[in-house]
Structure formats: C-alpha cells, structure tokens
Scaffold this active site. Sequence first.
Site, PDB file in Angstrom:
ATOM      1  CG  ASP A  68      -2.151   0.903   1.015  1.00 34.33           C
ATOM      2  OD1 ASP A  68      -3.253   0.362   0.820  1.00 34.33           O
ATOM      3  OD2 ASP A  68      -2.003   2.149   1.017  1.00 34.33           O
ATOM      4  CD  GLU A 117     -14.107  -0.050  -8.963  1.00 35.13           C
ATOM      5  OE1 GLU A 117     -13.220  -0.759  -8.477  1.00 35.13           O
ATOM      6  OE2 GLU A 117     -14.771  -0.400  -9.945  1.00 35.13           O
ATOM      7  CB  SER A 165     -16.727  -2.973  -7.794  1.00 33.55           C
ATOM      8  OG  SER A 165     -16.232  -3.208  -6.520  1.00 33.55           O
ATOM      9  CG  HIS A 217     -16.549  -8.553  -7.954  1.00 35.93           C
ATOM     10  ND1 HIS A 217     -17.869  -8.293  -8.193  1.00 35.93           N
ATOM     11  CD2 HIS A 217     -16.173  -7.665  -7.016  1.00 35.93           C
ATOM     12  CE1 HIS A 217     -18.264  -7.287  -7.432  1.00 35.93           C
ATOM     13  NE2 HIS A 217     -17.253  -6.903  -6.717  1.00 35.93           N
ATOM     14  CG  ASN A 228     -15.809  -7.504   2.937  1.00 39.94           C
ATOM     15  OD1 ASN A 228     -15.020  -8.194   3.564  1.00 39.94           O
ATOM     16  ND2 ASN A 228     -16.258  -6.348   3.368  1.00 39.94           N
TER      17      ASN A 228
END
Length: 285
Positions: free
Chosen positions: A37, A93, A120, A141, A144
């Site tokens: 990250d 996104e 997504s 995809h 979660n």
Amino acid sequence: MDTETDEHRLAVVGAGVMGVGITTLALLRGLPVLLVDVDEPVLERARDQIAGELRMAQLMGRLAADTATGPLTTATTLAGAADATLVIEATTEDLGVKAKVLAEVSALTRPGTPLVSNTSSIPIDELAGVAQRPGEVVGTHFMNPPYLIRTVEVIRGVRTAEATMESLAATLAALGQEPIVVKDAPGFVTSRVLHPMINDAARIVQEGTAGVEAVDTLMENCLGHRTGPLRTADLIGIDNLVDSLQVLFERTGDEGCRPCDLLLEKVRQGHHGRKSGRGFYTYTH
Ligand code: NAD
C-alpha cells in the site's frame, strides 16, 4: 518452503477492506503474501486487522489446527511484486489509480504472471490496455469477506489469454475458491445487479418511505437477502460503493446507477460504513 508455497506467491496491492480480506484468505491457505500500500499507517492497521481476522477464522474452524498460515510481508513499494506468481490489484475504485498500478506491475513481473484486478465495475479491457502484455490482465470479484464466501466472479476480458485463465484457476484452487467465469462489461454480474439495488434501497430511505432497519428487515425476512442492502453497503464501504455506481453510471447511462443524494451525503460526512465506525449503522469495533 513446501511445494504449495513454491508454486504460489501472491502480491496484493491495496491494503483496504478487500486487500486485507484477500490476504487473510491466502494466509489461511498457507500461501505467502506480499501486501503493498502507498500508506505505511494503512499497512500497520492492515497487519493488526489480518492478525485479528486469522484469530477469528481459527475460532470459526476455518483453519485446521495442523495448518500453518502463510508468511506475510508488507511494503510501500511494488518492487517485491517482481517475484510474485500472481498479482492482485485491490486499490481504490478509480481507473487512473488502477491503470498506474497495473502499468507499473506489468513492467516488473515475469511474462506469464497473471495481473488480476479486483475492480467492482471497471471493464477489464479498459485496464488491459495499460499493461505491457494485455493477455495477462484478468478480473476477479472477491466478495467481502473472501474467506467466508467461497464463490468468486472471474471476468475474462476480450484480450485475456487462455494461459492466464489456467494460471488463475490454479491459484483459485489453491485458495479454495470456486470461480464462475463471466464476460467483460461494466459491473459484470454482481455489481451490475447489487449496486443499483442498494442505491434504490438508500433512495427509499432518503424519500422517507421507510427507515434503514425496516428496509433491511423486509429485504432479509421477505426476500431472503442475507444481510440487507444497507448493512451490505456498510460492509462494502459507502465511498467504494459510490465510486462503483459512478463507474456504472458513466458507462451505461442508466439513471438507476447515479449515486443518490443520501449515499453522497454519507461519503461527504465520512460515514463510510463499518470501516469508519459509522454508515447506515453505528459500529463499536
Ligand atoms: P479501500 O478504499 O478500503 O482500499 C483501497 C486501498 O488502496 C487503500 O488502502 C489505499 O491506500 C490503497 N491505494 C490507493 N492507491 C494505491 C496505490 N497506487 N498503490 C497501492 N495502494 C493504493 O477499498 P476496498 O473496499 O478494499 O476496494 C478495493 C477494490 O476492490 C476496489 O476496486 C473495489 O471496487 C473492489 N471491491 C470491493 C469490495 C468491497 O466489499 N469493499 C468487494 C469487491 C470488490
């Protein structure tokens, strides 16, 4: 290192809700993961969250007592992804952010390494265009949390190579996931159906037809929706949901995908859902 470990070395880029979830899944299956990250405090939080998720998975019987979890490495640069056998991009996104990451990863990795986007809604072929070898770009995809939802939507772009599909299938098998392969389109199947539906549920609350709990309870008890659309919005992250709706609206022109005012207001207020402690509901942990 055992054979499994030698065979599959994952790099996951983006340590938010999904990066943490996908990393947890892979570690539970004994695979080594490099989690990247841009933000070191995000990585610090991610390491704590992953440790907590692994404990939870153990309590829930998702990790056999004799299975060792995979080793986790974290980094703020992509350099280590050069050794990965498969890279999963799970950043914000946003086409610009994802394109930059995929272009960079594509320049680093060995030919034949699948570059997987967990977008997504953004069509995979839009992302493939930035890679040095567009045939290596494919979509997944994961839902979660990925270690509890065993089915994963896989998106084959028009340029995705057969070898990429085979290599992804082998990694998903090692992760214990069942792929359902679909064609490329904005939002594919699940986001194209789910996200406008959540938008409608929020619009119903906005218009005063019913409150948050009434909407979720009706959808759960009468229509069999497992967590209710508004609790699902909190689980997804309302900021991410709005970004996805925006992608869908821009590419389909479907008014049902234009994010409603209530969702936009929640994002403005920082009420992003479970991850920020407040969304449609309030969370204490
Ligand atoms: P998130 O906002 O929780 O996390 C995104 C992370 O990406 C952040 O930690 C951010 O710091 C990091 N990031 C941004 N730019 C980066 C860069 N250049 N390099 C490395 N890291 C970078 O988002 P999320 O909910 O985890 O979603 C990630 C992706 O997965 C999105 O494409 C989203 O649409 C998709 N997705 C989300 C869900 C869900 O339920 N949240 C489900 C399926 C798919």
